[in-house]
Design a protein around this motif. Structure first.
Motif, short mmCIF file in Angstrom:
data_model
loop_
_atom_site.label_atom_id
_atom_site.label_comp_id
_atom_site.label_asym_id
_atom_site.label_seq_id
_atom_site.Cartn_x
_atom_site.Cartn_y
_atom_site.Cartn_z
N ARG A 13 0.80 -1.22 0.00
CA ARG A 13 0.00 0.00 0.00
C ARG A 13 0.84 1.28 0.00
O ARG A 13 0.30 2.38 0.00
CB ARG A 13 -0.92 0.01 1.22
CG ARG A 13 -1.95 -1.11 1.18
CD ARG A 13 -3.05 -0.93 2.15
NE ARG A 13 -3.76 0.31 1.86
CZ ARG A 13 -4.30 1.08 2.79
NH1 ARG A 13 -4.21 0.75 4.06
NH2 ARG A 13 -4.93 2.18 2.47
N VAL A 14 2.16 1.17 -0.01
CA VAL A 14 3.04 2.34 0.09
C VAL A 14 2.73 3.35 -1.02
O VAL A 14 2.58 4.54 -0.76
CB VAL A 14 4.52 1.93 0.08
CG1 VAL A 14 5.43 3.14 -0.08
CG2 VAL A 14 4.86 1.17 1.35
N ASP A 15 2.66 2.90 -2.26
CA ASP A 15 2.40 3.82 -3.38
C ASP A 15 1.06 4.53 -3.22
O ASP A 15 0.95 5.73 -3.45
CB ASP A 15 2.46 3.09 -4.72
CG ASP A 15 3.86 2.65 -5.09
OD1 ASP A 15 4.83 3.24 -4.57
OD2 ASP A 15 3.98 1.72 -5.89
N GLU A 16 0.04 3.79 -2.81
CA GLU A 16 -1.29 4.39 -2.60
C GLU A 16 -1.25 5.47 -1.52
O GLU A 16 -1.79 6.56 -1.69
CB GLU A 16 -2.28 3.30 -2.20
CG GLU A 16 -3.64 3.83 -1.81
CD GLU A 16 -4.52 2.80 -1.13
OE1 GLU A 16 -5.57 3.20 -0.61
OE2 GLU A 16 -4.17 1.60 -1.10
N VAL A 17 -0.59 5.17 -0.40
CA VAL A 17 -0.51 6.14 0.70
C VAL A 17 0.27 7.37 0.26
O VAL A 17 -0.16 8.51 0.52
CB VAL A 17 0.12 5.49 1.95
CG1 VAL A 17 0.40 6.52 3.03
CG2 VAL A 17 -0.78 4.38 2.48
N ARG A 18 1.39 7.18 -0.43
CA ARG A 18 2.17 8.33 -0.90
C ARG A 18 1.37 9.18 -1.87
O ARG A 18 1.43 10.41 -1.82
CB ARG A 18 3.48 7.85 -1.54
CG ARG A 18 4.41 7.24 -0.49
CD ARG A 18 5.80 6.97 -0.99
NE ARG A 18 6.45 8.26 -1.21
CZ ARG A 18 7.04 8.61 -2.35
NH1 ARG A 18 7.09 7.80 -3.36
NH2 ARG A 18 7.60 9.79 -2.46
N GLU A 19 0.59 8.55 -2.77
CA GLU A 19 -0.25 9.30 -3.70
C GLU A 19 -1.31 10.12 -2.95
O GLU A 19 -1.58 11.27 -3.31
CB GLU A 19 -0.93 8.35 -4.69
CG GLU A 19 0.02 7.78 -5.71
CD GLU A 19 -0.62 6.70 -6.57
OE1 GLU A 19 -1.85 6.49 -6.49
OE2 GLU A 19 0.12 6.04 -7.33
N ARG A 20 -1.88 9.55 -1.91
CA ARG A 20 -2.89 10.28 -1.12
C ARG A 20 -2.27 11.48 -0.39
O ARG A 20 -2.86 12.55 -0.34
CB ARG A 20 -3.55 9.35 -0.11
CG ARG A 20 -4.48 8.36 -0.73
CD ARG A 20 -5.06 7.44 0.32
NE ARG A 20 -6.26 6.81 -0.19
CZ ARG A 20 -7.21 6.32 0.58
NH1 ARG A 20 -7.10 6.37 1.89
NH2 ARG A 20 -8.26 5.76 0.05
N ILE A 21 -1.10 11.27 0.16
CA ILE A 21 -0.41 12.37 0.85
C ILE A 21 -0.07 13.47 -0.15
O ILE A 21 -0.32 14.66 0.11
CB ILE A 21 0.86 11.86 1.56
CG1 ILE A 21 0.48 10.95 2.73
CG2 ILE A 21 1.73 13.03 2.03
CD1 ILE A 21 1.64 10.18 3.34
#
Length: 55
Positions: A13-21
């Motif tokens: 989920r790292v990429d998803e979280v970074r995109e949200r931030i």
């Protein structure tokens, strides 16, 4: 201004979280110039451990 955000999540989920931030920061009254990933600094490690324990 420089902002560091420390977060803990599952590896997939790292990429998803970074995109949200990034999206949240870009929506503010300023311009997001750069975003990236960096190692946890020595003085941040106790906080990083707490985040990992709370997952």
């Amino acid at each position: 201004m420089r902002l560091r955000i420390l977060f803990a999540t599952e590896p997939h989920r790292v990429d998803e979280v970074r995109e949200r931030i990034d999206a949240a920061l870009a929506a503010g009254d300023w311009q997001l110039l750069e975003s990236g990933c960096a190692r946890v600094e020595q003085d941040e490690r106790p906080h990083a451990r707490r985040l990992l324990q709370q997952r």
